[in-house]
Design a protein around this motif. Structure first.
Motif, mmCIF file in Angstrom:
data_model
loop_
_atom_site.group_PDB
_atom_site.id
_atom_site.type_symbol
_atom_site.label_atom_id
_atom_site.label_comp_id
_atom_site.label_asym_id
_atom_site.label_seq_id
_atom_site.Cartn_x
_atom_site.Cartn_y
_atom_site.Cartn_z
ATOM 1 N N LEU A 158 -10.666 7.591 -4.196
ATOM 2 C CA LEU A 158 -9.645 6.571 -4.396
ATOM 3 C C LEU A 158 -8.851 6.299 -3.129
ATOM 4 O O LEU A 158 -8.316 5.214 -2.944
ATOM 5 C CB LEU A 158 -8.696 6.975 -5.530
ATOM 6 C CG LEU A 158 -9.284 6.904 -6.933
ATOM 7 C CD1 LEU A 158 -8.305 7.514 -7.933
ATOM 8 C CD2 LEU A 158 -9.637 5.483 -7.318
ATOM 9 N N GLN A 159 -8.766 7.262 -2.242
ATOM 10 C CA GLN A 159 -7.987 7.106 -1.021
ATOM 11 C C GLN A 159 -8.788 6.505 0.118
ATOM 12 O O GLN A 159 -8.220 6.123 1.130
ATOM 13 C CB GLN A 159 -7.425 8.466 -0.589
ATOM 14 C CG GLN A 159 -6.416 9.011 -1.561
ATOM 15 C CD GLN A 159 -6.012 10.442 -1.263
ATOM 16 O OE1 GLN A 159 -6.695 11.167 -0.553
ATOM 17 N NE2 GLN A 159 -4.893 10.850 -1.814
ATOM 18 N N ASP A 160 -10.100 6.384 -0.030
ATOM 19 C CA ASP A 160 -10.968 5.974 1.064
ATOM 20 C C ASP A 160 -11.483 4.557 0.863
ATOM 21 O O ASP A 160 -12.128 4.270 -0.138
ATOM 22 C CB ASP A 160 -12.152 6.950 1.161
ATOM 23 C CG ASP A 160 -12.953 6.752 2.427
ATOM 24 O OD1 ASP A 160 -12.363 6.378 3.453
ATOM 25 O OD2 ASP A 160 -14.171 6.993 2.403
ATOM 26 N N THR B 9 2.103 2.221 -3.538
ATOM 27 C CA THR B 9 1.117 2.653 -4.506
ATOM 28 C C THR B 9 1.326 4.123 -4.818
ATOM 29 O O THR B 9 1.398 4.952 -3.921
ATOM 30 C CB THR B 9 -0.311 2.424 -3.959
ATOM 31 O OG1 THR B 9 -0.448 1.048 -3.627
ATOM 32 C CG2 THR B 9 -1.353 2.821 -4.974
ATOM 33 N N ARG C 229 0.834 -1.200 0.000
ATOM 34 C CA ARG C 229 0.000 0.000 0.000
ATOM 35 C C ARG C 229 0.867 1.248 0.000
ATOM 36 O O ARG C 229 0.501 2.262 -0.556
ATOM 37 C CB ARG C 229 -0.928 0.012 1.208
ATOM 38 C CG ARG C 229 -1.978 -1.081 1.148
ATOM 39 C CD ARG C 229 -2.768 -1.158 2.418
ATOM 40 N NE ARG C 229 -1.865 -1.348 3.538
ATOM 41 C CZ ARG C 229 -2.166 -1.101 4.791
ATOM 42 N NH1 ARG C 229 -3.316 -0.618 5.113
ATOM 43 N NH2 ARG C 229 -1.290 -1.325 5.754
ATOM 44 N N GLU C 230 2.043 1.186 0.639
ATOM 45 C CA GLU C 230 2.922 2.346 0.673
ATOM 46 C C GLU C 230 3.599 2.574 -0.668
ATOM 47 O O GLU C 230 4.032 3.672 -0.966
ATOM 48 C CB GLU C 230 3.981 2.162 1.761
ATOM 49 C CG GLU C 230 3.402 2.153 3.164
ATOM 50 C CD GLU C 230 4.431 1.826 4.216
ATOM 51 O OE1 GLU C 230 5.617 1.689 3.873
ATOM 52 O OE2 GLU C 230 4.044 1.710 5.383
ATOM 53 N N LYS D 53 -14.772 0.564 -4.700
ATOM 54 C CA LYS D 53 -14.201 0.695 -3.361
ATOM 55 C C LYS D 53 -15.251 0.288 -2.333
ATOM 56 O O LYS D 53 -16.441 0.500 -2.520
ATOM 57 C CB LYS D 53 -13.775 2.147 -3.100
ATOM 58 C CG LYS D 53 -12.740 2.698 -4.072
ATOM 59 C CD LYS D 53 -11.374 2.138 -3.826
ATOM 60 C CE LYS D 53 -10.748 2.832 -2.655
ATOM 61 N NZ LYS D 53 -9.365 2.636 -2.459
ATOM 62 N N PRO E 175 0.498 7.856 -5.814
ATOM 63 C CA PRO E 175 -0.694 8.671 -5.564
ATOM 64 C C PRO E 175 -1.466 8.849 -6.866
ATOM 65 O O PRO E 175 -0.893 8.762 -7.953
ATOM 66 C CB PRO E 175 -0.118 9.998 -5.069
ATOM 67 C CG PRO E 175 1.284 10.024 -5.560
ATOM 68 C CD PRO E 175 1.725 8.598 -5.663
ATOM 69 N N PRO E 176 -2.766 9.098 -6.749
ATOM 70 C CA PRO E 176 -3.553 9.312 -7.959
ATOM 71 C C PRO E 176 -2.996 10.503 -8.739
ATOM 72 O O PRO E 176 -2.445 11.427 -8.151
ATOM 73 C CB PRO E 176 -4.960 9.615 -7.434
ATOM 74 C CG PRO E 176 -4.981 9.122 -6.035
ATOM 75 C CD PRO E 176 -3.572 9.187 -5.551
ATOM 76 N N VAL F 145 -10.045 11.811 -6.456
ATOM 77 C CA VAL F 145 -8.838 11.562 -5.647
ATOM 78 C C VAL F 145 -9.244 11.146 -4.238
ATOM 79 O O VAL F 145 -8.730 10.164 -3.693
ATOM 80 C CB VAL F 145 -7.925 12.807 -5.610
ATOM 81 C CG1 VAL F 145 -6.800 12.631 -4.603
ATOM 82 C CG2 VAL F 145 -7.365 13.095 -6.994
ATOM 83 N N HIS F 146 -10.192 11.852 -3.647
ATOM 84 C CA HIS F 146 -10.658 11.532 -2.295
ATOM 85 C C HIS F 146 -11.265 10.134 -2.243
ATOM 86 O O HIS F 146 -10.961 9.344 -1.337
ATOM 87 C CB HIS F 146 -11.684 12.572 -1.834
ATOM 88 C CG HIS F 146 -12.313 12.238 -0.523
ATOM 89 N ND1 HIS F 146 -11.643 12.334 0.668
ATOM 90 C CD2 HIS F 146 -13.551 11.764 -0.233
ATOM 91 C CE1 HIS F 146 -12.437 11.930 1.647
ATOM 92 N NE2 HIS F 146 -13.599 11.590 1.133
#
Length: 172
Positions: free
Chosen positions: A107-109, A92, A89-90, A134, A94-95, A104-105
């Motif tokens: 994709l992060q949740d 990956t 996960r680290e 998601k 960023p979008p 973007v929000h």
């Protein structure tokens, strides 16, 4: 002493939670299905150890064979930190910054449940639609299963839309 599937279930779930992973995230880390993790954590008695147990052991930071030790009532042995699988996960990226903030929000949740690319192309078109599915950050296995079933129905519907309809000149 017989195999203690409940002890294995509790130990896997505790190790997963210690690593702050959902069942979906652990499945991704171990490169196994979510059903494999759910089955391991169910405590249900089975005839044999899953053939992918070594992948789950690796993702949890256990040495190979720890699952069998836990089944026999023992505790897992942990790998030395340099032997452990890095947290993907680290890694990956960023979008892309040119995406709308709302995307973007989103994709992060929450955990990634699935993704697909649908070809929108008609004659000469190379357009594609990217769908990312998601889940809720703290979804239960039952909710994830329901979400995946809902997505499967929606995906079938999307794939069966007629491609021969022409939009009007205004693009409406």
């Amino acid at each position: 002493m017989g195999r203690d599937w409940k002890h294995l279930a509790d130990t896997v779930a505790a190790a997963r939670k210690t690593k702050k992973l959902t069942q979906v995230a652990l499945a991704e880390e171990a490169d196994v299905s979510v059903a494999t993790i759910q089955n391991l954590e169910s405590g249900r008695t089975r005839d044999k150890v899953p053939t992918t147990m070594h992948k789950v052991e690796q993702a949890l930071g256990w040495t190979r064979g720890s699952g069998a030790r836990v089944l026999e009532g023992g505790e897992p042995e942990y790998q030395e930190p340099e032997q452990q699988v890095p947290d993907r996960r680290e890694e990956t990226a960023p979008p892309p910054s040119d995406l709308p903030l709302r995307i973007v929000h989103e994709l992060q949740d929450g955990p990634l449940l699935d993704a697909t690319v649908l070809d929108l192309g008609g004659a000469g078109s190379q357009a594609r639609m990217i769908v990312v599915v998601k889940g809720a950050p703290d979804a239960s296995p039952e909710q994830i299963r329901a979400d995946l079933l809902a997505w499967a129905k929606t995906q079938k519907h999307l794939q069966n839309l007629p491609a021969d309809e022409e939009p009007d000149e205004a693009g409406n």
